[in-house]
Design a protein around this motif. Structure first.
Motif, short mmCIF file in Angstrom:
data_model
loop_
_atom_site.label_atom_id
_atom_site.label_comp_id
_atom_site.label_asym_id
_atom_site.label_seq_id
_atom_site.Cartn_x
_atom_site.Cartn_y
_atom_site.Cartn_z
N THR A 1 0.83 -1.20 0.00
CA THR A 1 0.00 0.00 0.00
C THR A 1 0.87 1.26 0.00
O THR A 1 0.63 2.19 -0.77
CB THR A 1 -0.95 0.00 1.21
OG1 THR A 1 -1.76 -1.17 1.14
CG2 THR A 1 -1.82 1.23 1.23
N ARG A 2 1.89 1.29 0.86
CA ARG A 2 2.80 2.44 0.89
C ARG A 2 3.51 2.63 -0.45
O ARG A 2 3.62 3.74 -0.96
CB ARG A 2 3.82 2.28 2.02
CG ARG A 2 3.25 2.63 3.38
CD ARG A 2 4.33 2.66 4.45
NE ARG A 2 4.85 1.34 4.79
CZ ARG A 2 4.18 0.45 5.53
NH1 ARG A 2 3.00 0.72 6.01
NH2 ARG A 2 4.72 -0.72 5.80
N VAL A 3 3.98 1.53 -1.01
CA VAL A 3 4.69 1.62 -2.29
C VAL A 3 3.74 2.03 -3.41
O VAL A 3 4.12 2.79 -4.30
CB VAL A 3 5.40 0.29 -2.61
CG1 VAL A 3 5.95 0.29 -4.03
CG2 VAL A 3 6.52 0.04 -1.60
N ALA A 4 2.50 1.56 -3.37
CA ALA A 4 1.53 1.93 -4.40
C ALA A 4 1.33 3.44 -4.44
O ALA A 4 1.23 4.04 -5.53
CB ALA A 4 0.21 1.21 -4.16
N LEU A 5 1.28 4.08 -3.28
CA LEU A 5 1.11 5.54 -3.24
C LEU A 5 2.32 6.25 -3.83
O LEU A 5 2.18 7.23 -4.57
CB LEU A 5 0.86 5.99 -1.80
CG LEU A 5 -0.45 5.50 -1.19
CD1 LEU A 5 -0.49 5.81 0.30
CD2 LEU A 5 -1.65 6.08 -1.91
N ILE A 6 3.51 5.75 -3.51
CA ILE A 6 4.74 6.33 -4.07
C ILE A 6 4.77 6.14 -5.58
O ILE A 6 5.07 7.06 -6.34
CB ILE A 6 5.98 5.67 -3.41
CG1 ILE A 6 6.05 6.02 -1.93
CG2 ILE A 6 7.27 6.08 -4.14
CD1 ILE A 6 7.01 5.16 -1.13
N LEU B 1 11.39 -4.51 -11.38
CA LEU B 1 11.35 -3.12 -11.84
C LEU B 1 12.06 -2.99 -13.18
O LEU B 1 13.19 -3.44 -13.35
CB LEU B 1 12.02 -2.19 -10.83
CG LEU B 1 11.40 -2.11 -9.45
CD1 LEU B 1 12.23 -1.21 -8.55
CD2 LEU B 1 9.97 -1.62 -9.53
N SER B 2 11.36 -2.38 -14.13
CA SER B 2 11.90 -2.09 -15.44
C SER B 2 11.05 -0.96 -16.03
O SER B 2 9.86 -0.88 -15.75
CB SER B 2 11.81 -3.33 -16.34
OG SER B 2 12.34 -3.07 -17.62
N THR B 3 11.67 -0.11 -16.82
CA THR B 3 10.91 0.95 -17.48
C THR B 3 10.53 0.42 -18.86
O THR B 3 11.34 0.42 -19.78
CB THR B 3 11.74 2.24 -17.57
OG1 THR B 3 12.16 2.60 -16.24
CG2 THR B 3 10.93 3.38 -18.16
N ALA C 1 16.81 5.35 -14.47
CA ALA C 1 16.90 6.00 -13.15
C ALA C 1 15.58 5.90 -12.39
O ALA C 1 15.58 5.88 -11.16
CB ALA C 1 17.32 7.46 -13.33
N LYS C 2 14.46 5.81 -13.10
CA LYS C 2 13.17 5.65 -12.44
C LYS C 2 13.13 4.36 -11.62
O LYS C 2 12.58 4.33 -10.52
CB LYS C 2 12.03 5.61 -13.47
CG LYS C 2 11.71 6.92 -14.11
CD LYS C 2 10.54 6.72 -15.06
CE LYS C 2 10.01 8.01 -15.62
NZ LYS C 2 8.82 7.79 -16.45
N ASP C 3 13.70 3.30 -12.16
CA ASP C 3 13.71 2.01 -11.47
C ASP C 3 14.60 2.06 -10.23
O ASP C 3 14.24 1.53 -9.18
CB ASP C 3 14.18 0.91 -12.42
CG ASP C 3 13.31 0.84 -13.66
OD1 ASP C 3 12.09 0.67 -13.50
OD2 ASP C 3 13.85 0.99 -14.76
N ILE C 4 15.74 2.70 -10.37
CA ILE C 4 16.67 2.82 -9.24
C ILE C 4 16.00 3.59 -8.11
O ILE C 4 16.03 3.18 -6.95
CB ILE C 4 17.99 3.50 -9.68
CG1 ILE C 4 18.67 2.72 -10.82
CG2 ILE C 4 18.91 3.70 -8.48
CD1 ILE C 4 19.01 1.29 -10.53
N ALA C 5 15.39 4.71 -8.45
CA ALA C 5 14.73 5.55 -7.44
C ALA C 5 13.59 4.82 -6.75
O ALA C 5 13.44 4.90 -5.52
CB ALA C 5 14.23 6.85 -8.08
N LEU C 6 12.79 4.07 -7.51
CA LEU C 6 11.69 3.34 -6.90
C LEU C 6 12.21 2.20 -6.03
O LEU C 6 11.68 1.95 -4.95
CB LEU C 6 10.72 2.81 -7.96
CG LEU C 6 9.44 2.17 -7.43
CD1 LEU C 6 8.69 3.09 -6.47
CD2 LEU C 6 8.55 1.74 -8.59
N ASP D 1 4.22 7.99 -11.24
CA ASP D 1 3.73 7.39 -12.49
C ASP D 1 4.71 6.33 -13.01
O ASP D 1 5.05 6.28 -14.18
CB ASP D 1 3.48 8.46 -13.55
CG ASP D 1 2.69 7.90 -14.73
OD1 ASP D 1 1.90 6.96 -14.55
OD2 ASP D 1 2.89 8.41 -15.86
N HIS D 2 5.17 5.53 -12.06
CA HIS D 2 6.10 4.43 -12.39
C HIS D 2 5.75 3.26 -11.47
O HIS D 2 5.95 3.34 -10.26
CB HIS D 2 7.55 4.87 -12.19
CG HIS D 2 8.54 3.89 -12.70
ND1 HIS D 2 8.59 3.51 -14.02
CD2 HIS D 2 9.50 3.18 -12.07
CE1 HIS D 2 9.55 2.62 -14.17
NE2 HIS D 2 10.12 2.40 -13.00
#
Length: 100
Positions: A48-53, A74-76, A84-89, A58-59
């Motif tokens: 749930t916490r990750v879903a909000l993030i 995780l993959s774009t 970088a979106k995957d790394i940050a998430l 939008d990733h």
């Protein structure tokens, strides 16, 4: 479109994650991790916490939950691999898991 991580930038971005249990998939287009919590409620709370993030960024992760285990990839997809979106998430997911 977001650019793929390559070469030294990729290695530097991945290094800290690999020490935290993340692994690259077989073709190098994604990173994966398995989180194991004490019970289903903790696993679901984490999701749930990750879903909000993820929604704010939008990733969104590809993930699977069975009882107390959450498996994440995780993959774009529109970039065709790791960005970088995957790394940050991934970093945010590890932070969320640490606070369960």
């Amino acid at each position: 479109m977001t650019e793929l991580l390559n070469g030294t930038a990729r290695e530097e971005a991945l290094a800290p994650l690999l020490t935290q249990g993340w692994t690259e998939n077989s073709d190098g287009t994604a990173i994966e991790k398995r989180y194991v919590f004490r019970n289903f409620i903790e696993a679901f709370g984490f999701m749930t916490r990750v879903a909000l993030i993820a929604e704010k960024r939008d990733h969104h992760p590809d993930w699977r939950n069975v009882y107390r285990t959450v498996e994440v990839t995780l993959s774009t997809h529109d970039a065709g691999g790791l960005t970088a979106k995957d790394i940050a998430l991934a970093e945010k997911m590890d932070e969320a898991a640490a606070h369960v």
